[in-house]
Design a protein around this motif. Structure first.
Motif, PDB file in Angstrom:
ATOM      1  N   THR A 119       0.849  -1.183   0.000  1.00  0.00           N
ATOM      2  CA  THR A 119       0.000   0.000   0.000  1.00  0.00           C
ATOM      3  C   THR A 119       0.889   1.239   0.000  1.00  0.00           C
ATOM      4  OG1 THR A 119      -0.107   0.094   2.401  1.00  0.00           O
ATOM      5  CG2 THR A 119      -1.789  -1.226   1.278  1.00  0.00           C
ATOM      6  N   ASP A 120       0.266   2.396  -0.228  1.00  0.00           N
ATOM      7  CA  ASP A 120       1.036   3.641  -0.237  1.00  0.00           C
ATOM      8  C   ASP A 120       1.654   3.919   1.140  1.00  0.00           C
ATOM      9  OD1 ASP A 120       0.457   4.025  -2.876  1.00  0.00           O
ATOM     10  OD2 ASP A 120      -1.164   5.474  -2.531  1.00  0.00           O
ATOM     11  N   ALA A 121       0.931   3.584   2.208  1.00  0.00           N
ATOM     12  CA  ALA A 121       1.463   3.809   3.556  1.00  0.00           C
ATOM     13  C   ALA A 121       2.678   2.923   3.818  1.00  0.00           C
ATOM     14  CB  ALA A 121       0.370   3.535   4.585  1.00  0.00           C
ATOM     15  N   GLU A 122       2.619   1.669   3.348  1.00  0.00           N
ATOM     16  CA  GLU A 122       3.755   0.766   3.531  1.00  0.00           C
ATOM     17  C   GLU A 122       4.960   1.240   2.722  1.00  0.00           C
ATOM     18  OE1 GLU A 122       1.417  -3.458   4.330  1.00  0.00           O
ATOM     19  OE2 GLU A 122       1.794  -2.801   2.275  1.00  0.00           O
ATOM     20  N   LYS A 123       4.705   1.753   1.525  1.00  0.00           N
ATOM     21  CA  LYS A 123       5.812   2.273   0.705  1.00  0.00           C
ATOM     22  C   LYS A 123       6.447   3.498   1.360  1.00  0.00           C
ATOM     23  CE  LYS A 123       3.801   0.752  -3.657  1.00  0.00           C
ATOM     24  NZ  LYS A 123       3.171   1.207  -4.891  1.00  0.00           N
ATOM     25  N   LEU A 124       5.609   4.376   1.956  1.00  0.00           N
ATOM     26  CA  LEU A 124       6.153   5.544   2.653  1.00  0.00           C
ATOM     27  C   LEU A 124       7.005   5.111   3.835  1.00  0.00           C
ATOM     28  CD1 LEU A 124       3.127   8.003   2.558  1.00  0.00           C
ATOM     29  CD2 LEU A 124       5.396   8.401   1.601  1.00  0.00           C
ATOM     30  N   ALA A 125       6.547   4.094   4.547  1.00  0.00           N
ATOM     31  CA  ALA A 125       7.294   3.609   5.711  1.00  0.00           C
ATOM     32  C   ALA A 125       8.633   3.001   5.296  1.00  0.00           C
ATOM     33  CB  ALA A 125       6.463   2.593   6.481  1.00  0.00           C
ATOM     34  N   LYS A 126       8.657   2.320   4.144  1.00  0.00           N
ATOM     35  CA  LYS A 126       9.899   1.702   3.674  1.00  0.00           C
ATOM     36  C   LYS A 126      10.795   2.695   2.958  1.00  0.00           C
ATOM     37  CE  LYS A 126      10.060  -2.319   1.815  1.00  0.00           C
ATOM     38  NZ  LYS A 126       9.856  -3.486   0.934  1.00  0.00           N
TER      39      LYS A 126
END
Length: 163
Positions: free
Chosen positions: A13-20
């Motif tokens: 998800t976009d949130a997971e990509k931001l976190a990574k």
């Protein structure tokens, strides 16, 4: 190309990509959803079952009505599929005429009818004939869940390489 994960099913998800720290604005969930929406077909489905354009006798007309009703109920009736329904009705009409005359039906005619039915994908949404509540008489057959071997292997000696 291809391989595991190439279909986008395991996409982050976009949130997971931001976190990574791998987020890219050109690969957001909204962009993928817009691309998927472009692939949805909103074809020229017919709103009513049209009259056949070729003359059919009683047997052919009955088959035409049967097939078009199945396709119409499954929202698959188009001008192209109506042409296939007409051809299928004509072939069914020919088969009926040959059988009532005491002649055999050619395998070529049966193969052509099968090809049209596969192309129409009628069997995918056809109603089930069997009773779903009836117990299958083959349910209890097959292999048992535990297939333990009656033979046991002897434990080896502790010394490796000894005979």
């Amino acid at each position: 190309m291809g391989g595991i994960g190439s279909g986008g099913n395991g996409r982050l998800t976009d949130a997971e990509k931001l976190a990574k720290g791998t987020f890219r604005s050109d690969r957001t969930d909204e962009i993928y959803a817009a691309k998927a929406a472009e692939k949805v077909i909103t074809g020229p489905w017919l709103t009513t079952i049209p009259e056949p354009t070729i003359p059919l006798n009683e047997v052919g007309r009955k088959k035409y009505d049967e097939i078009t009703a199945l396709l119409f109920a499954g929202n698959k009736l188009t001008k192209v599929t109506c042409g296939d329904c007409e051809r299928m009705a004509v072939m069914h009409q020919q088969m009926h005429e040959r059988l009532t005359a005491g002649k055999s039906v050619s395998m070529d005619l049966i193969k052509r009818m099968d090809a049209i039915s596969v192309r129409l994908r009628i069997a995918e949404d056809a109603p089930a004939i069997a009773n779903p509540n009836q117990k299958n008489r083959f349910d209890g057959s097959g292999f048992s869940n535990s297939r333990a071997s009656p033979f046991r292997l002897r434990a080896g000696k502790s010394g490796a390489g000894e005979l």
